[in-house]
Design an enzyme around this catalytic site. Structure first.
Site, mmCIF file in Angstrom:
data_model
loop_
_atom_site.group_PDB
_atom_site.id
_atom_site.type_symbol
_atom_site.label_atom_id
_atom_site.label_comp_id
_atom_site.label_asym_id
_atom_site.label_seq_id
_atom_site.Cartn_x
_atom_site.Cartn_y
_atom_site.Cartn_z
ATOM 1 C CG ASP A 64 -1.793 1.132 1.412
ATOM 2 O OD1 ASP A 64 -1.748 2.054 0.575
ATOM 3 O OD2 ASP A 64 -2.570 1.125 2.384
ATOM 4 C CG ASP B 138 -7.746 10.029 -6.286
ATOM 5 O OD1 ASP B 138 -7.211 10.709 -5.404
ATOM 6 O OD2 ASP B 138 -8.461 10.514 -7.182
ATOM 7 C CE1 TYR C 218 -9.450 7.439 -15.004
ATOM 8 C CE2 TYR C 218 -7.338 8.478 -15.481
ATOM 9 C CZ TYR C 218 -8.652 8.572 -15.031
ATOM 10 O OH TYR C 218 -9.147 9.786 -14.612
ATOM 11 C CB SER D 148 -2.922 4.697 -16.620
ATOM 12 O OG SER D 148 -3.137 6.068 -16.787
HETATM 13 P P1 ADP Z 1 -5.989 4.743 -12.544
HETATM 14 O O1 ADP Z 1 -7.323 5.454 -12.604
HETATM 15 O O2 ADP Z 1 -4.833 5.634 -12.883
HETATM 16 O O3 ADP Z 1 -6.005 3.462 -13.310
HETATM 17 P P2 ADP Z 1 -6.244 3.266 -10.020
HETATM 18 O O4 ADP Z 1 -6.172 3.795 -8.644
HETATM 19 O O5 ADP Z 1 -7.527 2.654 -10.458
HETATM 20 O O6 ADP Z 1 -5.788 4.455 -10.978
HETATM 21 O O7 ADP Z 1 -5.115 2.174 -10.230
HETATM 22 C C1 ADP Z 1 -3.743 2.473 -10.408
HETATM 23 C C2 ADP Z 1 -2.933 1.379 -9.760
HETATM 24 O O8 ADP Z 1 -2.892 1.600 -8.355
HETATM 25 C C3 ADP Z 1 -3.499 -0.034 -9.964
HETATM 26 O O9 ADP Z 1 -2.439 -0.886 -10.376
HETATM 27 C C4 ADP Z 1 -4.006 -0.412 -8.577
HETATM 28 O O10 ADP Z 1 -3.854 -1.806 -8.338
HETATM 29 C C5 ADP Z 1 -3.060 0.366 -7.695
HETATM 30 N N1 ADP Z 1 -3.511 0.634 -6.317
HETATM 31 C C6 ADP Z 1 -4.764 0.643 -5.807
HETATM 32 N N2 ADP Z 1 -4.730 0.942 -4.489
HETATM 33 C C7 ADP Z 1 -3.416 1.118 -4.162
HETATM 34 C C8 ADP Z 1 -2.718 1.418 -2.954
HETATM 35 N N3 ADP Z 1 -3.347 1.621 -1.807
HETATM 36 N N4 ADP Z 1 -1.349 1.514 -3.014
HETATM 37 C C9 ADP Z 1 -0.693 1.328 -4.169
HETATM 38 N N5 ADP Z 1 -1.286 1.041 -5.342
HETATM 39 C C10 ADP Z 1 -2.638 0.937 -5.334
#
Ligand code: ADP
Length: 175
Positions: free
Chosen positions: A11, A35, A126, A122
């Site tokens: 995380d 986010d 995305y 992304s």
């Molecule tokens: P985007 O809209 O840019 O695709 P996302 O948040 O949906 O953004 O996903 C981007 C990446 O972040 C994905 O590979 C997802 O698995 C990852 N992700 C989600 N939660 C976390 C977290 N708490 N820490 C790190 N990476 C995360």
């Protein structure tokens, strides 16, 4: 260079780095995925800071990046960058994804920060294919680090196993 790029599973909000990069959406007002996790961990001060930026600059276009305080996170700052939505690959996605990493790194350097953690921008909501996105992330960061002393350390934080495997393979191939 080899010892400036690291892969960390887990995380991103738990990272002890100067700067955490957020895969934001253009509104800058929070969303799902990483986010949402960053905003939950940082608390309301982060959203307030994002609202100020939003009022001053409007939406954040894909490929661009802005910097704010980090609220309750251990980091000193959060950089919000907007990756491209995957639309099949002929909509300038690769260029925009590279821009998102480059513009974030430029903000890290310009503010004198030494360490930064990136999520796999992304590759969640995305929909960017993970292997192609990992290649762009690694190439863009490596190229930037050959030309800039800051940041000293870059962490790719992989939340899922597939990204962890892809990044690890790329790092092994490179060095
Ligand atoms: P985007 O809209 O840019 O695709 P996302 O948040 O949906 O953004 O996903 C981007 C990446 O972040 C994905 O590979 C997802 O698995 C990852 N992700 C989600 N939660 C976390 C977290 N708490 N820490 C790190 N990476 C995360």
């Amino acid at each position: 260079m080899q010892n400036r790029i690291h892969i960390q599973e887990g995380d991103i909000t738990a990272m002890e780095v100067d700067v955490i990069v957020n895969a934001a959406n253009p509104s800058l007002l929070g969303g799902g995925g990483v986010d949402g996790a960053i905003h939950r961990a940082a608390g309301p001060a982060l959203l307030a800071a994002c609202k100020v930026v939003r009022q001053q600059q409007g939406e954040c276009a894909p490929g661009h990046a802005v910097i704010t305080e980090a609220g309750q996170l251990r980091a000193k700052a959060v950089i919000h960058t907007v990756g491209p939505i995957w639309r099949g690959g002929s909509d300038n996605e690769a260029q925009l994804l590279g821009d998102a990493y480059r513009n974030s790194l430029q903000l890290v350097s310009a503010n004198g920060y030494r360490s930064v953690a990136f999520p796999a921008i992304s590759t969640g909501i995305y929909g960017y294919p993970k292997a192609a996105a990992a290649q762009i992330a690694m190439d863009t960061v490596s190229d930037y680090l050959t030309r800039h002393p800051l940041p000293e350390q870059v962490y790719f934080v992989c939340y899922d196993e597939e990204n962890a495997r892809l990044y690890q393979r790329l790092l092994t191939q490179r060095f």
